[in-house]
Write a protein that holds these residues in place. Structure first.
Motif, PDB file in Angstrom:
ATOM      1  N   LEU A  80      36.096  30.080  36.800  1.00 15.67           N
ATOM      2  CA  LEU A  80      36.732  31.291  36.292  1.00 15.67           C
ATOM      3  C   LEU A  80      35.963  32.529  36.749  1.00 15.67           C
ATOM      4  CD1 LEU A  80      38.884  32.682  34.739  1.00 15.67           C
ATOM      5  CD2 LEU A  80      37.642  32.246  32.615  1.00 15.67           C
ATOM      6  N   ARG A  81      34.646  32.438  36.694  1.00 15.65           N
ATOM      7  CA  ARG A  81      33.812  33.556  37.139  1.00 15.65           C
ATOM      8  C   ARG A  81      34.110  33.906  38.603  1.00 15.65           C
ATOM      9  NH1 ARG A  81      28.714  36.230  36.148  1.00 15.65           N
ATOM     10  NH2 ARG A  81      27.857  36.621  38.208  1.00 15.65           N
ATOM     11  N   SER A  82      34.196  32.869  39.444  1.00 16.73           N
ATOM     12  CA  SER A  82      34.512  33.096  40.860  1.00 16.73           C
ATOM     13  C   SER A  82      35.896  33.709  41.017  1.00 16.73           C
ATOM     14  CB  SER A  82      34.489  31.787  41.645  1.00 16.73           C
ATOM     15  OG  SER A  82      33.230  31.196  41.547  1.00 16.73           O
ATOM     16  N   ALA A 116      45.424  40.496  35.991  1.00 17.74           N
ATOM     17  CA  ALA A 116      45.625  39.921  37.323  1.00 17.74           C
ATOM     18  C   ALA A 116      45.084  38.488  37.415  1.00 17.74           C
ATOM     19  CB  ALA A 116      44.967  40.802  38.384  1.00 17.74           C
ATOM     20  N   VAL A 117      44.004  38.215  36.667  1.00 16.74           N
ATOM     21  CA  VAL A 117      43.434  36.859  36.690  1.00 16.74           C
ATOM     22  C   VAL A 117      44.234  35.932  35.766  1.00 16.74           C
ATOM     23  CG1 VAL A 117      41.329  35.489  36.260  1.00 16.74           C
ATOM     24  CG2 VAL A 117      41.124  37.793  37.166  1.00 16.74           C
ATOM     25  N   GLY A 118      44.902  36.536  34.778  1.00 17.78           N
ATOM     26  CA  GLY A 118      45.672  35.744  33.816  1.00 17.78           C
ATOM     27  C   GLY A 118      44.837  35.299  32.625  1.00 17.78           C
ATOM     28  N   THR A 170      38.242  37.190  26.869  1.00 13.07           N
ATOM     29  CA  THR A 170      37.654  36.165  27.760  1.00 13.07           C
ATOM     30  C   THR A 170      36.886  36.864  28.891  1.00 13.07           C
ATOM     31  OG1 THR A 170      39.511  34.696  27.297  1.00 13.07           O
ATOM     32  CG2 THR A 170      38.170  34.164  29.219  1.00 13.07           C
ATOM     33  N   MET A 171      37.477  37.916  29.393  1.00  4.43           N
ATOM     34  CA  MET A 171      36.850  38.724  30.444  1.00  4.43           C
ATOM     35  C   MET A 171      35.463  39.203  29.983  1.00  4.43           C
ATOM     36  SD  MET A 171      37.799  39.985  33.385  1.00  4.43           S
ATOM     37  CE  MET A 171      36.819  41.020  34.443  1.00  4.43           C
ATOM     38  N   ASP A 219      29.295  45.672  35.700  1.00  8.60           N
ATOM     39  CA  ASP A 219      28.741  44.326  35.821  1.00  8.60           C
ATOM     40  C   ASP A 219      29.528  43.489  36.829  1.00  8.60           C
ATOM     41  OD1 ASP A 219      26.558  43.934  34.147  1.00  8.60           O
ATOM     42  OD2 ASP A 219      27.470  42.090  33.351  1.00  8.60           O
ATOM     43  N   VAL A 220      30.825  43.667  36.838  1.00 11.26           N
ATOM     44  CA  VAL A 220      31.681  42.947  37.793  1.00 11.26           C
ATOM     45  C   VAL A 220      31.353  43.420  39.215  1.00 11.26           C
ATOM     46  CG1 VAL A 220      34.060  42.473  38.516  1.00 11.26           C
ATOM     47  CG2 VAL A 220      33.530  42.715  36.075  1.00 11.26           C
ATOM     48  N   LEU A 221      31.267  44.730  39.379  1.00 13.68           N
ATOM     49  CA  LEU A 221      30.948  45.301  40.694  1.00 13.68           C
ATOM     50  C   LEU A 221      29.594  44.776  41.184  1.00 13.68           C
ATOM     51  CD1 LEU A 221      31.615  47.398  42.935  1.00 13.68           C
ATOM     52  CD2 LEU A 221      30.307  49.072  41.616  1.00 13.68           C
TER      53      LEU A 221
END
Lengths: 197, 197
Positions: free
Chosen positions: B13-15, B41-43, B48-49, B58-60
């Motif tokens: 999921l992280r990937s 977009a990930v669903g 959860t995100m 953090d995502v960047l």
């Protein structure tokens, strides 16, 4: 508080707005700077500001266009000068490319990452200026190949390599670094000559 | 509507989040993409995100770090391989640099203009990875100068010129252009060899 300037300071005021804007965009970012911030920093009212520029995008466009026009005006005639050998023209262009990119760093770096903030017509104008510079470099390298002073397997790729090398300098050059600008220019002129030999 | 994934799909999921995020940041811009857009977009749900990433920054950071770590893992060992001559190592590194930059363009371009969106510790981490790559290139050029296969007046400037040439390719290369990636790689390997001769 800064005094409000009058509308009649036309071209000088316009230049002052652009100079202040490129510094603010460079230091705080384009997105984080408002028209009101700009007006305040220049010392004019927002309505005087809107007399000169429709919106913030217009200011950005004027900065990029002014920079690229000046850049081309300083270098393209050198590259297109038929009275000098191509190697000499390219070497002089490399010097000016590094000097102008360093002297006008805020304008240049403003234009770079925020180019996608421009409208389609504004983008077309800046791309046309960029193309005219690229063509002048490419034609100079081709002229050098034709008269035997340069050798390269692919003139277009050699052009891109030379331009990318030169554009890279502004990203890492610091005037307090171990080499002076003059030394860096001399090394780059020599590396370009080797690349085309 | 996309099904909500369960929390136990940990690393996959992280990937998936990182892959989707780099595409969205690349296509719509970092500022214009929200955590909610990403989750949608990930669903997955926004909660959860947030289980995986504290915030958008953090995502960047994870995108940039993953890319740079993979990039270094693929190239630094080639450059540091004492069993091959320096010229061969540098040539192979140039190939991989162009290939990875092209294969993973969204991640790379996401990281580039938005690096100033990172926090100081995050920035330090990415700069350390970049330095370790630069050092490996510089040491390879120095090794080539020591064994007589390369000649350059300034190893540091030659390193920057080579890196800037290679980094430039991703900005203008299009797979539908006149030259294949394979041809561009061959020309660049040759130009780098000339620059260091």
């Amino acid at each position: 508080m800064a005094r409000k300037r009058s509308l009649d300071e036309g071209p000088e005021l316009r230049s002052a707005i652009l100079a202040t804007a490129s510094t603010l965009f460079y230091e705080h970012g384009y997105a984080a700077t408002s028209i009101r911030d700009l007006a305040e920093a220049v010392g004019i009212s927002s309505s005087t500001m809107y007399h000169h520029f429709k919106n913030k995008q217009d200011v950005l466009h004027a900065i990029i266009l002014t920079f690229m026009q000046d850049f081309n005006d300083a270098i393209v005639p050198v590259l297109r000068d038929p009275s000098r050998p191509p190697a000499e023209r390219l070497s002089e262009a490399a010097r000016r490319h590094i000097e102008i990119s360093d002297d006008r760093r805020p304008e240049l770096l403003t234009g770079n990452p925020f180019r996608n903030a421009l409208g389609p017509d504004q983008l077309r104008q800046t791309i046309a200026l960029q193309r005219s510079y690229h063509s002048a470099v490419r034609d100079t390298i081709a002229a050098g190949c034709a008269d035997g002073s340069f050798i390269t397997d692919n003139v277009t790729l050699a052009t891109m390599a030379v331009l990318d090398m030169l554009n890279g300098v502004r990203e890492w050059f610091h005037k307090d670094g171990p080499l002076t600008r003059e030394e860096i220019i001399a090394h780059y002129q020599q590396m370009i000559a080797k690349l085309l030999r």
